[in-house]
Design a protein around this motif. Structure first.
Motif, PDB file in Angstrom:
ATOM      1  N   ALA A 129       0.822  -1.219   0.000  1.00 53.59           N
ATOM      2  CA  ALA A 129       0.000   0.000   0.000  1.00 53.59           C
ATOM      3  C   ALA A 129       0.856   1.268   0.000  1.00 53.59           C
ATOM      4  O   ALA A 129       0.330   2.365   0.202  1.00 53.59           O
ATOM      5  CB  ALA A 129      -0.925  -0.008   1.210  1.00 53.59           C
ATOM      6  N   GLY A 130       2.166   1.118  -0.216  1.00 53.37           N
ATOM      7  CA  GLY A 130       3.026   2.297  -0.331  1.00 53.37           C
ATOM      8  C   GLY A 130       3.700   2.750   0.944  1.00 53.37           C
ATOM      9  O   GLY A 130       4.363   3.785   0.959  1.00 53.37           O
ATOM     10  N   PHE A 131       3.562   1.996   2.016  1.00 54.67           N
ATOM     11  CA  PHE A 131       4.244   2.321   3.271  1.00 54.67           C
ATOM     12  C   PHE A 131       5.627   1.677   3.269  1.00 54.67           C
ATOM     13  O   PHE A 131       5.851   0.677   2.598  1.00 54.67           O
ATOM     14  CB  PHE A 131       3.448   1.793   4.472  1.00 54.67           C
ATOM     15  CG  PHE A 131       2.196   2.572   4.764  1.00 54.67           C
ATOM     16  CD1 PHE A 131       2.184   3.554   5.736  1.00 54.67           C
ATOM     17  CD2 PHE A 131       1.025   2.326   4.062  1.00 54.67           C
ATOM     18  CE1 PHE A 131       1.027   4.271   6.013  1.00 54.67           C
ATOM     19  CE2 PHE A 131      -0.138   3.036   4.321  1.00 54.67           C
ATOM     20  CZ  PHE A 131      -0.136   4.015   5.300  1.00 54.67           C
ATOM     21  N   HIS A 132       6.525   2.251   4.050  1.00 60.22           N
ATOM     22  CA  HIS A 132       7.861   1.661   4.196  1.00 60.22           C
ATOM     23  C   HIS A 132       8.326   1.846   5.633  1.00 60.22           C
ATOM     24  O   HIS A 132       7.955   2.829   6.298  1.00 60.22           O
ATOM     25  CB  HIS A 132       8.854   2.319   3.228  1.00 60.22           C
ATOM     26  CG  HIS A 132       9.081   3.761   3.535  1.00 60.22           C
ATOM     27  ND1 HIS A 132       8.213   4.747   3.106  1.00 60.22           N
ATOM     28  CD2 HIS A 132      10.044   4.383   4.258  1.00 60.22           C
ATOM     29  CE1 HIS A 132       8.651   5.921   3.545  1.00 60.22           C
ATOM     30  NE2 HIS A 132       9.741   5.737   4.253  1.00 60.22           N
ATOM     31  N   ALA A 133       9.120   0.892   6.107  1.00 58.41           N
ATOM     32  CA  ALA A 133       9.707   1.019   7.443  1.00 58.41           C
ATOM     33  C   ALA A 133      10.649   2.213   7.406  1.00 58.41           C
ATOM     34  O   ALA A 133      11.467   2.335   6.496  1.00 58.41           O
ATOM     35  CB  ALA A 133      10.452  -0.259   7.816  1.00 58.41           C
ATOM     36  N   ASP A 134      10.506   3.121   8.377  1.00 55.02           N
ATOM     37  CA  ASP A 134      11.314   4.345   8.353  1.00 55.02           C
ATOM     38  C   ASP A 134      12.496   4.313   9.326  1.00 55.02           C
ATOM     39  O   ASP A 134      13.165   5.317   9.519  1.00 55.02           O
ATOM     40  CB  ASP A 134      10.452   5.579   8.581  1.00 55.02           C
ATOM     41  CG  ASP A 134       9.906   5.699  10.003  1.00 55.02           C
ATOM     42  OD1 ASP A 134      10.160   4.800  10.841  1.00 55.02           O
ATOM     43  OD2 ASP A 134       9.212   6.697  10.280  1.00 55.02           O
ATOM     44  N   GLY A 135      12.762   3.155   9.922  1.00 53.98           N
ATOM     45  CA  GLY A 135      13.914   3.010  10.810  1.00 53.98           C
ATOM     46  C   GLY A 135      13.594   3.162  12.292  1.00 53.98           C
ATOM     47  O   GLY A 135      14.392   2.783  13.138  1.00 53.98           O
ATOM     48  N   ALA A 136      12.431   3.699  12.625  1.00 53.01           N
ATOM     49  CA  ALA A 136      12.053   3.836  14.037  1.00 53.01           C
ATOM     50  C   ALA A 136      11.559   2.478  14.546  1.00 53.01           C
ATOM     51  O   ALA A 136      10.867   1.752  13.839  1.00 53.01           O
ATOM     52  CB  ALA A 136      10.969   4.889  14.204  1.00 53.01           C
ATOM     53  N   ALA A 137      11.935   2.159  15.760  1.00 47.23           N
ATOM     54  CA  ALA A 137      11.508   0.911  16.388  1.00 47.23           C
ATOM     55  C   ALA A 137      11.270   1.165  17.869  1.00 47.23           C
ATOM     56  O   ALA A 137      11.941   2.004  18.475  1.00 47.23           O
ATOM     57  CB  ALA A 137      12.558  -0.173  16.203  1.00 47.23           C
ATOM     58  N   GLU A 138      10.312   0.451  18.422  1.00 44.42           N
ATOM     59  CA  GLU A 138      10.004   0.553  19.848  1.00 44.42           C
ATOM     60  C   GLU A 138       9.537  -0.798  20.351  1.00 44.42           C
ATOM     61  O   GLU A 138       8.703  -1.429  19.711  1.00 44.42           O
ATOM     62  CB  GLU A 138       8.863   1.550  20.095  1.00 44.42           C
ATOM     63  CG  GLU A 138       9.292   2.962  20.252  1.00 44.42           C
ATOM     64  CD  GLU A 138       8.137   3.869  20.696  1.00 44.42           C
ATOM     65  OE1 GLU A 138       7.058   3.367  21.077  1.00 44.42           O
ATOM     66  OE2 GLU A 138       8.332   5.083  20.660  1.00 44.42           O
TER      67      GLU A 138
END
Length: 184
Positions: free
Chosen positions: A155-164
Motif C-alpha cells: 500500500a506504499g508504506f515503508h519502514a522508516d527506521g524507528a523501532a520501539e
C-alpha cells in the motif's frame, strides 16, 4: 469512472463511520484479529485472556468521549455485517500530537482476511487523512508480523527506521514504524 464514496472495489462493501451500535461487532473483530494475527508473536495466555465484552466497553467509552480528532471506520457488507475496522487520527509522539496522521488500528475478521476489506479500509483512511491536510501517515506494526508488513508495503508504506519495544506479560515485543507520504 469514479466509485461512489464509501465503495472500494469489493462487491457490496461500504466503508462508513462507526456508531455505538457497531461496538460489539468491532470488539469481536479486534479480539479475534489479535488472537489470529498475533498467535506465536505475543504470549498465548494474554491472547486467551482478551475479552470481547471488555473491549466493547472500551470502544463505547472511546467513541462517546471522542472530540472528533479520532476517526473510526467500519467495513460493512451488503447484508449489513461489519467485517473490518480501522481507526486513525493525529500521530502521537509520546503525549504530544504532531501534524502527521497515524493509523492506530486496522483489523479484519479472520474469515475475511485476503478479500480486500483491509485494503478498502486503509484506502479510505489514507483518503481522509490526505483530505484533512496531513502530509504523512505513520503506523506501528509488530516486527515479526510479516503478513501485515507485506500488506502495508504493497500500500506504499515503508519502514522508516524507528523501532520501539512494548511489553506483554513480561515479554518484550518489538514494533517497527511504517510511513507513507500522502497524496495531495
Amino acid at each position: 469512472m469514479r466509485e461512489p464514496t464509501g465503495m472500494h472495489g469489493v462487491t457490496g462493501l461500504r466503508i462508513r463511520e462507526m456508531t455505538l451500535a457497531d461496538c460489539d461487532r468491532v470488539a469481536e473483530i479486534r479480539v479475534r484479529g489479535w488472537q489470529s494475527a498475533y498467535r506465536g508473536l505475543i504470549p498465548q495466555s494474554y491472547l486467551d485472556g482478551l475479552s470481547v465484552r471488555e473491549d466493547a466497553e472500551r470502544r463505547r467509552t472511546h467513541l462517546t468521549r471522542s472530540d472528533g480528532s479520532v476517526v473510526n471506520l467500519v467495513a460493512e457488507g451488503t447484508g449489513g455485517e461489519i467485517t473490518g475496522w480501522a481507526c486513525h487520527g493525529p500521530y502521537r509522539d509520546g503525549e504530544a500530537l504532531t501534524p502527521d496522521a497515524e493509523l492506530y488500528a486496522l483489523y479484519v475478521h479472520p474469515d475475511r482476511v485476503g478479500k480486500g476489506v483491509g485494503r478498502a479500509l486503509l484506502t479510505e483512511s489514507v483518503t481522509r487523512c490526505s483530505a484533512a491536510g496531513h502530509d504523512r501517515m505513520l503506523l506501528w506494526v509488530l516486527q515479526e508480523n510479516s503478513r501485515a508488513r507485506r500488506f502495508y508495503e504493497r500500500a506504499g508504506f515503508h519502514a522508516d527506521g524507528a523501532a520501539e519495544p512494548f511489553e506483554v506479560q513480561g515479554v518484550t515485543v518489538p514494533e517497527v514504524r511504517y510511513a507513507r507520504t500522502l497524496p495531495r
